[in-house]
Scaffold this active site. Structure first.
Site, PDB file in Angstrom:
ATOM      1  N   GLU A 129       7.609  -6.644   1.395  1.00 28.47           N
ATOM      2  CA  GLU A 129       6.835  -6.379   2.003  1.00 28.47           C
ATOM      3  C   GLU A 129       5.275  -7.614   1.886  1.00 28.47           C
ATOM      4  O   GLU A 129       5.139  -8.089   2.982  1.00 28.47           O
ATOM      5  CB  GLU A 129       5.426  -4.573   2.422  1.00 28.47           C
ATOM      6  N   TYR A 164     -15.337   0.742  -7.260  1.00 30.35           N
ATOM      7  CA  TYR A 164     -16.740   1.350  -7.342  1.00 30.35           C
ATOM      8  C   TYR A 164     -17.066   1.101  -8.177  1.00 30.35           C
ATOM      9  O   TYR A 164     -18.371   1.801  -8.559  1.00 30.35           O
ATOM     10  CB  TYR A 164     -16.363   2.870  -7.055  1.00 30.35           C
ATOM     11  N   LYS A 190      -2.566  -1.518  -3.656  1.00 28.58           N
ATOM     12  CA  LYS A 190      -3.169  -0.068  -3.455  1.00 28.58           C
ATOM     13  C   LYS A 190      -2.147   0.806  -3.703  1.00 28.58           C
ATOM     14  O   LYS A 190      -0.925   0.734  -2.732  1.00 28.58           O
ATOM     15  CB  LYS A 190      -3.909  -0.544  -2.209  1.00 28.58           C
ATOM     16  N   LYS A 209       0.617  -1.268   0.134  1.00 33.91           N
ATOM     17  CA  LYS A 209      -0.318  -0.072   0.287  1.00 33.91           C
ATOM     18  C   LYS A 209       1.049   1.054   0.506  1.00 33.91           C
ATOM     19  O   LYS A 209       1.441   1.576   0.835  1.00 33.91           O
ATOM     20  CB  LYS A 209      -1.078  -0.054   1.194  1.00 33.91           C
ATOM     21  N   SER A 237     -10.224   5.686  -5.456  1.00 35.95           N
ATOM     22  CA  SER A 237     -11.738   6.301  -5.131  1.00 35.95           C
ATOM     23  C   SER A 237     -11.086   7.357  -6.019  1.00 35.95           C
ATOM     24  O   SER A 237     -11.418   8.116  -7.299  1.00 35.95           O
ATOM     25  CB  SER A 237     -11.618   7.115  -3.996  1.00 35.95           C
ATOM     26  N   LYS A 263       0.806  10.376   6.253  1.00 34.35           N
ATOM     27  CA  LYS A 263       1.316   8.471   6.302  1.00 34.35           C
ATOM     28  C   LYS A 263       2.748   7.774   5.497  1.00 34.35           C
ATOM     29  O   LYS A 263       2.298   6.620   5.631  1.00 34.35           O
ATOM     30  CB  LYS A 263      -0.028   8.032   5.870  1.00 34.35           C
ATOM     31  N   ARG A 293     -10.872   9.280   1.459  1.00 38.85           N
ATOM     32  CA  ARG A 293     -10.750  10.089   3.108  1.00 38.85           C
ATOM     33  C   ARG A 293     -11.850  10.567   2.941  1.00 38.85           C
ATOM     34  O   ARG A 293     -12.538  10.570   4.240  1.00 38.85           O
ATOM     35  CB  ARG A 293      -9.290  10.789   2.772  1.00 38.85           C
TER      36      ARG A 293
END
Length: 338
Positions: free
Chosen positions: A247, A327, A262, A208, A288, A231, A218
């Site tokens: 990872e 979506y 992602k 991610k 998004s 982040k 968000r």
């Protein structure tokens, strides 16, 4: 992975071949199509809202709404009937329940757990994927606990375990930690097994990235305006490929069943690398911002919405995705059925 070496005889053969012949008709193009997109490749994300018969538009995500649980059940039934195998649930937690320590995340009667129980009872044959992270529950908008400006890793993992166990008890089929804390996959697997949830699947957001494409999400869960700083201390640098693969490898060693990349479109090279190197189920999230780009560009007349929607999702499958969170899932499934 390097392409296979062509022998000179093969190249001589290709030199005299007209590759356009099979593109001349629709039926011949269909026969040699290398990638197929079906409803079973899709996962529909849903934003859950408090109340009954409530829906709220999300300004930065045209066509996407926050839904109360009763309306989410209606959508879940349609998704099942269209052949979509699973939903990914994200709560929009009430403002007065967001705290520094995110304790609402492990309330057994929080919005997420209510939604899991209700949808599982009403639509038992659709898979439910529960997001595990603290950003929908914290007043600072981060995915973990904080001490000043520092994200606390192990203390956050302890809270994530409590959150995940409540979600499993509420009916989650898949626990999907999206927090990017180190060591949480092994800790979650151990805790789930000890509590009798050996068959609950762990879908790790293993790669991610700290991306600019998350903004509308968000907004949807109400964490964007709260976020203090960024982040980047726990999400991946967009510049780094090898680190992403490390990872993924670490999470697989800790017993992740499935892994996630992602965002999606900007990181399809990582999807392909993961598929080639590890040969495990690999998912990607058409996030998004990627969704909003297509919607806003289409609204401005810059492109054909449906064509861009389909092309973008075919790219995920061509890169090696086992499944895609998008979506567009309902629209695509309806189109495929037609």
């Amino acid at each position: 992975m390097m392409p296979p070496t062509r022998e000179k005889a093969d190249l001589d053969f290709l030199a005299g071949k007209r590759l356009r012949r099979t593109r001349q008709t629709g039926w011949s193009r269909a026969m040699v199509r290398e990638t197929d997109l079906t409803a079973r490749d899709l996962i529909l994300p849903l934003f859950i809202l408090e109340g009954e018969n409530q829906r709220e538009k999300i300004a930065t995500m045209p066509g996407v709404e926050r839904l109360s649980i009763d309306l989410a059940i209606t959508v879940a039934k349609e998704a099942r009937d269209l052949g979509i195998p699973a939903l990914a649930l994200f709560p929009c937690t009430q403002n007065d329940r967001r705290t520094e320590d995110g304790r609402e995340s492990y309330n057994p009667d929080n919005l997420m757990c209510q939604a899991l129980r209700a949808i599982k009872e009403a639509v038992p044959d659709i898979g439910l994927i529960a997001d595990v992270a603290l950003d929908p529950y914290t007043s600072h908008g981060h995915d973990g606990l904080m001490n000043g400006d520092t994200i606390l890793n192990d203390e956050s993992v302890a809270v994530l375990i409590k959150q995940a166990l409540n979600q499993a008890r509420a009916g989650a089929d898949v626990i999907a930690p999206s927090d990017m804390m180190d060591g949480r996959i092994g800790a979650l697997r151990e805790a789930l097994d000890a509590d009798g949830f050996e068959n609950v699947i762990l879908l790790s957001y293993a790669a991610k990235f700290a991306s600019a494409f998350y903004g509308p999400f968000r907004d949807a869960v109400g964490s964007g305006a709260r976020l203090k700083g960024d982040k980047k201390t726990y999400q991946l640098e967009p510049y780094n490929r090898e680190e992403a693969l490390r990872e993924v490898e670490q999470d697989l060693l800790e017993a992740a069943d499935w892994v996630m990349v992602k965002p999606g479109l900007a990181y399809l090279d990582i999807v392909r690398e993961v598929k080639d190197q590890f040969d495990v189920p690999v998912f990607a999230y058409q996030v998004s911002g990627e969704y909003a780009q297509i919607e806003f560009a289409a609204a401005a007349g810059a492109l054909d919405r449906d064509a861009a929607m389909m092309e973008s999702l075919i790219a995920f499958k061509r890169a090696g995705c086992t499944g895609i969170l998008t979506y567009f899932a309902l629209d695509v499934a309806r189109r495929l059925r037609r």
